[in-house]
Design a protein around this motif. Structure first.
Motif: not given
Length: 268
Positions: A90-98
């Motif tokens: 979820g948001l954790g995936a977005t943070l990882a990509l960033h």
């Protein structure tokens, strides 16, 4: 953050980033499965989540706090001097990509579960209009109408989400504006700018929260030499709490083992 060491000799380390409104306790099943397969696990709670929950009763923390935490978590995983995989949900995936786009860590692979790149379910009916309004609206509160029934269809999975920490889904306009900016910045990453690391993206066919089409589109736009995309039929948003999670875990484990084999590790 905490560390759970492998049952026996470790072959790699996994840094896990949970999703919005969650906490690390939700991932006890996943942590234990990873340990039993020979992976050290490093995980904690995002700022203003779980053990870090403040008294505001609203998510208005700045995303630079998330970024600092994400950087510390990943770099903590590298302290073992073993191959590192990053799992973000979820948001954790977005943070990882960033963070990967910014720091370009030499990780062994990246696994994204239901990444937030474009939301189907948005907080508040006026959210699209509010994100462009002046700072006067920044502290206005909106409710993200997510409940356990939207996350999984598994009775066992829902029980695992019930703990001592409140499931807080109220956010400020400022918080949502920062989320939208991060998602947009990831979507427009120029071709070839994202680090070339093996990547597995998994989504649920019946995910009512995030648009899996955007995750698939983003993945296929990247110039990566090793990618896998898997949409799980019937599954909702939280794949690691779903009815099919044993199968989902095996699929993910095989991806990690294949990556390790490709860099010379002997996997039994």
């Amino acid at each position: 953050m905490w560390k759970w060491e492998a049952d026996g000799q470790a072959k790699a380390v996994v840094a896990v980033l949970h999703g919005a409104y969650e906490n690390h306790r939700w991932y006890a099943w996943l942590i234990e499965k990873l340990r039993m397969e020979g992976f050290h696990v490093v995980m904690g709670d995002l700022p203003n989540h779980g053990t870090n929950l403040q008294f505001s009763r609203v998510h208005d923390e700045e995303f630079k706090e998330y970024n600092k935490y994400t950087r510390q978590l990943i770099e903590n995983a590298f302290s073992y001097e073993l191959p590192v995989f990053i799992i973000g949900h979820g948001l954790g995936a977005t943070l990882a990509l960033h963070m990967m786009q910014k720091k370009k860590y030499e990780c062994a692979g990246i696994i994204l579960s239901s990444p937030w790149l474009q939301l189907k379910l948005q907080p508040g009916k006026l959210s699209n209009a509010l994100i462009s309004i002046s700072a006067l609206t920044a502290n206005m509160k909106m409710t993200h109408e997510i409940d356990f029934g939207k996350l999984t269809r598994s009775v066992e999975g829902k029980e695992e989400m019930k703990d001592d920490f409140p499931f807080l889904t109220v956010v400020s306009v400022k918080w949502y504006r920062e989320l939208q900016m991060m998602m947009k910045n990831i979507i427009v990453i120029p071709k070839g700018d994202f680090p070339n690391r093996p990547m597995l993206v998994m989504t649920g066919e019946r995910d009512a929260i995030t648009d899996s089409r955007m995750a698939r589109y983003w993945l296929y736009q990247q110039e990566l030499t090793e990618i896998q995309y898997k949409e799980w039929p019937k599954s909702y948003h939280n794949l690691f709490h779903e009815v099919e999670r044993e199968e989902i875990f095996i699929y993910m484990k095989d991806f990690m083992n294949n990556v390790l084999r490709s860099v010379g590790y002997i996997i039994k």
